[in-house]
Design an enzyme around this catalytic site. Sequence first.
Site, PDB file in Angstrom:
ATOM      1  N   CYS A  64       0.878  -1.173   0.000  1.00  0.00           N
ATOM      2  CA  CYS A  64       0.000   0.000   0.000  1.00  0.00           C
ATOM      3  C   CYS A  64       0.916   1.225   0.000  1.00  0.00           C
ATOM      4  CB  CYS A  64      -0.976  -0.022   1.169  1.00  0.00           C
ATOM      5  SG  CYS A  64      -0.252   0.048   2.814  1.00  0.00           S
ATOM      6  N   THR A  66       2.149   3.197   2.405  1.00  0.00           N
ATOM      7  CA  THR A  66       3.215   3.093   3.407  1.00  0.00           C
ATOM      8  C   THR A  66       3.578   1.660   3.746  1.00  0.00           C
ATOM      9  OG1 THR A  66       1.591   3.092   5.189  1.00  0.00           O
ATOM     10  CG2 THR A  66       2.491   5.251   4.517  1.00  0.00           C
ATOM     11  N   HIS A  97      14.365 -15.024  11.884  1.00  0.00           N
ATOM     12  CA  HIS A  97      13.991 -15.018  13.300  1.00  0.00           C
ATOM     13  C   HIS A  97      12.486 -15.070  13.559  1.00  0.00           C
ATOM     14  CE1 HIS A  97      18.024 -13.222  14.948  1.00  0.00           C
ATOM     15  NE2 HIS A  97      18.200 -14.290  14.181  1.00  0.00           N
ATOM     16  N   HIS A 133      14.287 -19.260  18.243  1.00  0.00           N
ATOM     17  CA  HIS A 133      13.308 -18.532  17.437  1.00  0.00           C
ATOM     18  C   HIS A 133      12.038 -19.352  17.220  1.00  0.00           C
ATOM     19  CE1 HIS A 133      16.402 -15.613  17.039  1.00  0.00           C
ATOM     20  NE2 HIS A 133      17.206 -16.453  16.398  1.00  0.00           N
TER      21      HIS A 133
HETATM   22  C1  RB5 Z   1      -4.041   5.316   0.783  1.00  0.00           C
HETATM   23  O1  RB5 Z   1      -4.113   6.689   0.585  1.00  0.00           O
HETATM   24  C2  RB5 Z   1      -3.097   5.008   1.934  1.00  0.00           C
HETATM   25  O2  RB5 Z   1      -3.657   5.422   3.128  1.00  0.00           O
HETATM   26  C3  RB5 Z   1      -2.776   3.525   1.967  1.00  0.00           C
HETATM   27  O3  RB5 Z   1      -2.201   3.154   0.759  1.00  0.00           O
HETATM   28  C4  RB5 Z   1      -1.809   3.066   3.035  1.00  0.00           C
HETATM   29  O4  RB5 Z   1      -0.660   3.863   3.037  1.00  0.00           O
HETATM   30  C5  RB5 Z   1      -2.364   2.888   4.375  1.00  0.00           C
HETATM   31  O5  RB5 Z   1      -1.683   2.471   5.323  1.00  0.00           O
END
Ligand code: RB5
Length: 148
Positions: A64, A66, A97, A133
């Site tokens: 996604c 981030t 791990h 682990h």
């Molecule tokens: C989408 O705008 C964004 O929020 C999503 O891709 C992601 O980064 C969420 O964690």
Amino acid sequence: MIALACDHGGFELMLEIKAHLDAEGFEYMDFGTLSTESCDYPDYAVRAARAVARRECDRGILVCGTGVGMSIAANKVPGIRAALCADCFTAEMTRRHNDANILALGGRVIGSGLALKIVDVFLSTGFEAGSRHSRRVGMLSELDETRD
Ligand code: RB5
């Protein structure tokens, strides 16, 4: 077999990951999304994560914007150990791990060159089974049984 899923924020990087996996000869199941149209990442994360949890797929790769939303959603599925990685060392260690079974990446955080290296490390590194682990990963599995 690798489960793939992304949202609109990860769509462009996922195209590159799929091309890379094709070139490397990996098989995958693509759980979408299939465009840059805005969508809700939990819908896609959970489809791929359940395929891994059911052992229909060996590993998963989620992207996604981030990587955070995808990793949070995937880790709510029992049996999933999703690791958000932005460097190769973390990708190696989370396999060795944590026996991480899903890699989460931020398509708006890292470039495709680094992302593909991280994918390679994640897919080629084994778990250090039979060690301390294993005990710790077992403890993670026990946490799947509790809801409080
Ligand atoms: C989408 O705008 C964004 O929020 C999503 O891709 C992601 O980064 C969420 O964690």
